[in-house]
Motif scaffolding. Structure first.
Motif, short mmCIF file in Angstrom:
data_model
loop_
_atom_site.label_atom_id
_atom_site.label_comp_id
_atom_site.label_asym_id
_atom_site.label_seq_id
_atom_site.Cartn_x
_atom_site.Cartn_y
_atom_site.Cartn_z
N PHE A 8 0.81 -1.22 0.00
CA PHE A 8 0.00 0.00 0.00
C PHE A 8 0.84 1.26 0.00
CE2 PHE A 8 -2.33 -3.36 2.04
CZ PHE A 8 -3.39 -3.46 1.16
N LEU A 9 1.94 1.21 0.74
CA LEU A 9 2.77 2.41 0.83
C LEU A 9 3.32 2.76 -0.55
CD1 LEU A 9 3.88 4.49 2.75
CD2 LEU A 9 5.90 3.07 3.02
N ASN A 10 3.86 1.74 -1.25
CA ASN A 10 4.39 2.00 -2.59
C ASN A 10 3.29 2.41 -3.56
OD1 ASN A 10 7.22 1.78 -2.68
ND2 ASN A 10 7.05 -0.40 -2.21
N GLN A 11 2.14 1.73 -3.47
CA GLN A 11 1.02 2.10 -4.35
C GLN A 11 0.63 3.55 -4.15
OE1 GLN A 11 -2.40 -0.41 -4.04
NE2 GLN A 11 -1.24 -2.27 -4.40
N PHE A 12 0.58 3.94 -2.86
CA PHE A 12 0.18 5.30 -2.53
C PHE A 12 1.20 6.31 -3.05
CE2 PHE A 12 0.21 8.85 0.52
CZ PHE A 12 -1.09 9.30 0.34
N LEU A 13 2.48 6.01 -2.80
CA LEU A 13 3.53 6.95 -3.21
C LEU A 13 3.62 7.05 -4.73
CD1 LEU A 13 6.33 6.15 -0.61
CD2 LEU A 13 4.81 8.12 -0.66
N LEU A 14 3.41 5.92 -5.42
CA LEU A 14 3.43 5.95 -6.89
C LEU A 14 2.25 6.77 -7.40
CD1 LEU A 14 4.32 2.24 -7.71
CD2 LEU A 14 5.72 4.24 -8.25
N GLY B 16 2.77 10.31 -7.06
CA GLY B 16 3.84 10.78 -7.92
C GLY B 16 5.10 11.17 -7.17
N VAL B 17 5.19 10.83 -5.89
CA VAL B 17 6.39 11.15 -5.12
C VAL B 17 7.57 10.33 -5.63
CG1 VAL B 17 7.43 11.18 -2.82
CG2 VAL B 17 5.01 11.73 -3.11
N ILE B 18 7.28 9.09 -5.98
CA ILE B 18 8.34 8.22 -6.50
C ILE B 18 7.88 7.66 -7.84
CG2 ILE B 18 9.36 7.54 -4.30
CD1 ILE B 18 7.53 5.03 -4.46
N SER B 19 8.84 7.24 -8.66
CA SER B 19 8.45 6.64 -9.94
C SER B 19 8.73 5.14 -9.95
CB SER B 19 9.17 7.32 -11.09
OG SER B 19 10.55 7.32 -10.82
N GLU B 20 9.58 4.69 -9.03
CA GLU B 20 9.89 3.27 -8.90
C GLU B 20 9.50 2.84 -7.49
OE1 GLU B 20 12.78 1.17 -10.65
OE2 GLU B 20 11.76 2.12 -12.35
#
Lengths: 294, 271
Positions: free
Chosen positions: A140-146, A149-153
């Protein structure tokens, strides 16, 4: 008289048999011969030959082994490091919460208190597990950050030390909040007003009055986190990676995977020796606090 | 202070969000249709159905409850005795060792407690199973019970007990009729604490259980090691629900009891 004897002896004998004696056995096995002690270890104590023979057979081979293999040194040091850093972060998250609770309207406090305690009653294992789904690469954390748009990978967090820190702060937070809260709640508000009247800014008053007066709570909370984290097993093995070295995990693997009981026992004895220092300091702090209250 | 400053409001909100969001996510995704725990594919209760058909989990749950009931009950009796002895027992031989043994298990790392008990059980040739887990859990949870009960015993008025003795009660009657009702809330919370500690324990149970007895945490741990699974989410949700209901009920009951006790004390003071 009979009754008193009964009351004392039943719990006493129970603890002797199931707490003290097992510990003596660990000590014994940690000192027993490595060759003989391959599992199932050979119990070396023989009542017939007596204490003398027992003492002459002791050897410290397992302990020298611990100093020779740098895995153990590194594991102890890295447990200490992880415990210190995570205690600091727990304090950083816990203090503002305890402060906010102590300053919340009186009628909210029991509810807030219950909200802090409630997770403590929920299974530790489940609380650690909850983070596995959040921190994984598709989590969820990565999904949220992606999505934001905070991170691209996707970031790799699960199976690293960062995940271990997050897990520790999360599960041990109530232990930090409660003692600080009880110190802050007792704090006399007029002291802060006095400091402000005398020309302190709010921040200086907080720094010079609130923090020192809540120090016993900070110390108690820090030890309540630091001591159990040092021997933690569940969090490093579920959230940590292969590079996460913690002594609780090493002991577990030494016992269950390598089946080397003498070394596992020696690891336990050294861990306990390390723990004696913070435990004694913690007891002192508690005693001082009790005396101050009386 | 009537209103909270924005700083306090923000830190409380963020803090409680941090504490509760992971569990909320866990609960929500237990109702997910998909096997992939992180992708939402519609509402479904099928994982609960599968859970209820999973015999291994059900067996483990039954063992866990059995162990928890037995160990917490024995621990409550022993822990209350220990607390009574420590607070009211006066001096006796080996008192320091005794109080040391009560406090030490509280700070002892679980891996060490587990290892030492296992070595004892092997040393005396005791087969590992439900019995050994009960012995192990009783040992550490009686210490928690004793701490909870003794904190209540310290604060209560000793003269009440003495009055009962003066009025002709035998010591055991005085304990049953006066002391026990007063410390009952602490004894009950001690039991609850011992019960949840036992339900929750993974490390000590792993060391002291044998192939014949697997507890739920052991089962969950070995499943979870392989990764996240919706069945475990369903199981977790059930456990969280039970605990939440339990804690809220307990707090309501103790609150009512405290109100009643206060009223009784006031009434007693008037007469």
């Amino acid at each position: 008289m009979m009754r008193r004897f009964f009351l004392i002896s039943v719990p006493y004998l129970w603890l002797l048999a199931l707490f003290l004696v097992p510990f003596v056995i660990v000590l014994k096995i940690s000192l027993s011969d490595v060759a003989l002690a391959r599992p199932p270890y050979m119990p070396q104590f023989d009542w017939a030959t007596g204490i003398g023979a027992f003492l002459s057979e002791l050897d410290f081979e397992n302990f020298t082994w611990l100093t020779e293999d740098d895995l153990y040194w590194k594991a102890y040091l890295s447990s200490l490091k992880i415990a210190l850093i995570s205690t600091f972060f727990t304090l950083l998250v816990g203090y503002p919460m305890a402060y906010g609770m102590a300053r919340a309207p009186q009628e909210w406090r029991p509810t807030l208190m219950m909200l802090v305690i409630l997770p403590f009653w929920t299974s530790f294992l489940i609380r650690v597990y909850a983070w596995m789904g959040i921190l994984s690469n598709e989590g969820f954390l990565n999904q949220f950050l992606l999505w934001t748009g905070v991170i691209s990978e996707p970031l790799t967090i699960l199976n690293t030390n960062s995940a271990v820190y997050i897990g520790i702060v999360y599960t041990y937070l109530p232990f930090m909040i409660l003692p600080i809260y009880s110190a802050l709640e007792r704090l006399d508000g007029s002291l802060i007003e006095a400091a402000e009247d005398l020309g302190c800014s709010r921040l200086t008053a907080f720094w010079l009055v609130t923090i020192p007066l809540s120090r016993p709570g900070i110390i108690a909370g820090s030890f309540l986190v630091f001591i159990p984290v040092l021997g933690e097993f569940v969090i490093p093995s579920l959230l940590g990676g292969s590079s996460t070295l913690m002594i609780g995990k090493v002991l577990w693997e030494e016992f269950f995977s390598n089946r080397d009981w003498p070394v596992a026992s020696a690891v336990a004895v050294v861990l306990l020796l390390i723990l004696v220092i913070p435990i004694v300091l913690f007891q002192r702090n508690q005693q001082k606090q009790q005396e101050a209250e009386q | 202070m009537t209103r909270m400053s924005w700083f306090n409001a923000v830190s409380l909100t963020l803090g409680f969000a941090f504490l509760y969001i992971p569990m909320v996510i866990l609960v929500i995704f237990s109702f997910n249709e998909s096997k992939l725990v992180t992708v939402w594919a519609g509402f479904s209760t099928k994982w609960y159905g599968e859970l209820l058909q999973n015999e291994a989990f059900l067996n483990a749950a039954w063992v866990t409850v059995k162990v928890a009931v037995m160990s917490s009950t024995i621990a409550t009796v022993l822990g209350t005795m220990a607390a009574y002895v420590l607070v009211r027992g006066g001096r006796f031989m080996g008192r320091t060792l005794f109080s040391g043994m009560i406090y030490a298990p509280l700070v002892m790392p679980e891996v060490i407690t587990g290892l030492s008990l296992l070595l004892l059980f092997i040393g005396i040739g005791l087969d590992r199973g439900v019995m050994t887990i009960v012995l192990a859990h009783t040992t550490f949870s009686m210490c928690y019970v004793s701490v909870v009960v003794s904190s209540r015993l310290v604060t209560f008025d000793k003269s009440l007990e003495e009055a009962a003795l003066d009025l002709g009660c035998s010591p055991s009657e005085a304990f049953r009729l006066v002391t026990l009702p007063i410390i009952a809330p602490a004894v009950i919370s001690g039991w609850l604490l011992a019960f949840t500690l036992s339900l929750d324990d993974l490390v000590i149970a792993s060391f002291t259980s044998g192939p014949s007895a697997t507890t739920l945490p052991i089962k969950i741990f070995s499943a979870v090691r392989l990764g996240v699974s919706p069945e475990i989410n369903a199981l977790s949700t059930l456990m969280i629900a039970i605990v939440t209901v339990g804690v809220i009920t307990a707090s309501l009951v103790t609150k009512r009891q405290m109100v009643r006790q206060k009223r009784d004390e006031q009434a007693a003071a008037r007469t």
